[in-house]
Design an enzyme around this catalytic site. Structure first.
Site, mmCIF file in Angstrom:
data_model
loop_
_atom_site.group_PDB
_atom_site.id
_atom_site.type_symbol
_atom_site.label_atom_id
_atom_site.label_comp_id
_atom_site.label_asym_id
_atom_site.label_seq_id
_atom_site.Cartn_x
_atom_site.Cartn_y
_atom_site.Cartn_z
ATOM 1 C CB CYS A 134 74.245 84.326 73.351
ATOM 2 S SG CYS A 134 74.251 84.983 75.035
ATOM 3 C CG HIS B 139 70.759 82.384 72.504
ATOM 4 N ND1 HIS B 139 71.403 81.815 73.588
ATOM 5 C CD2 HIS B 139 70.487 83.676 72.859
ATOM 6 C CE1 HIS B 139 71.518 82.729 74.537
ATOM 7 N NE2 HIS B 139 70.964 83.848 74.117
ATOM 8 C CG ASN C 211 70.756 83.616 77.949
ATOM 9 O OD1 ASN C 211 71.686 82.934 77.523
ATOM 10 N ND2 ASN C 211 70.471 84.808 77.448
#
Length: 331
Positions: free
Chosen positions: A119, A258, A288
């Protein structure tokens, strides 16, 4: 810390998400949780999932085209294409190869490859593209793209409710003095490699009926430990990074982090101590999106008109490994 002396800037951004909207009710039912539970735990209300015929490179290409249009250049002007992903189209070749082909790049004098910092990947990709463009000239394309819906366990409430699919991209090229990608810093905690992982399908545990039956091809995460680690680690790293970059906390205008989940972002915002900064969020709408979350959120902020010339923008990447990447961009 890596200081970028050559003035190279983000010239345009783009993003792409699948059309299919997946509600909390749809994703939560197989995992035994409802909308209220998901919103309370994550602040996520929906996410986008790819259609069966959509791959990571398709989303990456869509984001790339929008970024190229925003930057006012053509694909044939690119010298570098770097795709950050942990859900590639296939093990070989790199997903960047398919993006190169999809964009119709006519020349062969292009560096096209993938990076994987999970990520945090886009921050790494942006730094690599910056370095190559600074050295060799031309224009570069940094992309973050993931299709996590392919590797989620429908019964695992800890992960299946979190993730969506998407892509974001940024075109990097020559800029005037005092504008551009300023500094980056990277940190790695390899003693926590098991915290976030897909155990099966690689050379250590090749995909076979046994790994499939054991569910080793699914994404696994110790979410509680990951959240506690990020909360205890990231604020201190940000403070040191800004100090090393000679940037005062109240000079940061925007934070593009993020997007792990909305509750975690609330906790992070309270600890960063950046009094004038807007922390941008897309997690409620997109979930996400892995390595796509930072460039997708950056693009949304840019297109909304929130980012103004001269603004100091802090990118904060956190991913499996555990990898953390920080980049300071002057818009």
């Amino acid at each position: 810390m890596r200081e970028h002396a050559t003035p190279v800037a983000v010239l345009g951004t783009g993003s792409c998400a699948p059309d299919r909207v997946v509600s909390n009710a749809e994703v939560g039912a197989p995992a035994g949780v409802d909308d209220a539970w998901i919103v309370r735990k994550t602040a996520i209300r929906e996410r986008r999932w790819a259609e069966p015929d959509q791959a990571t490179s398709d989303l990456a290409t869509g984001a790339a085209r929008r970024a190229l249009e925003a930057a006012g250049i053509t694909a044939d002007q690119l010298s570098t294409i770097v795709v950050a992903t942990s859900t590639p189209d296939q093990q070989q070749p790199a997903t960047a190869a398919f993006v190169h082909r999809n964009l119709g790049v006519s020349g062969t004098e292009v560096a096209a490859f993938d990076v994987n910092a999970v990520c945090a990947g886009f921050v790494y990709a942006l730094d690599v593209v910056h370095a190559l463009v600074s050295r060799s000239g031309g224009y570069g394309l940094a992309i973050g793209a993931d299709v996590y819906s392919r590797i989620l366990d429908p019964a695992d409430a800890r992960s299946v409710v979190l993730f969506g699919d998407g892509a974001g991209a940024a075109v990097v090229g020559p800029a005037g003095s005092g504008r551009g990608v300023r500094t980056s810093a990277f940190h790695f905690y390899s003693d926590m490699t098991e915290l976030i992982q897909v155990p099966g399908g690689g050379s250590r545990r090749p995909y076979d009926p046994a790994t499939h039956d054991a569910g080793l091809h699914y994404f696994r995460m110790d979410g509680r430990t990951a959240r506690e680690f990020a909360g205890a680690t990231v604020p201190g790293l940000v403070k040191q990074f800004l100090h090393d970059s000679a940037v005062l906390p109240y000079d940061v205008a925007h934070v593009i982090p993020h997007q792990p989940n909305g509750v975690m972002l609330d906790e992070l915002a309270a600890k960063l101590d950046l009094p004038n900064a807007t922390l941008h969020r897309t997690v409620s709408e997109f979930g996400n999106t892995g390595s796509a979350s930072i460039p997708l959120t950056l693009d949304r902020a840019a297109r909304s008109g929130a980012l103004r010339r001269g603004d100091q923008i802090l990118l904060v990447g956190m991913g499996g490994g555990v990898s953390i990447g920080l980049t300071l961009v002057e818009w």
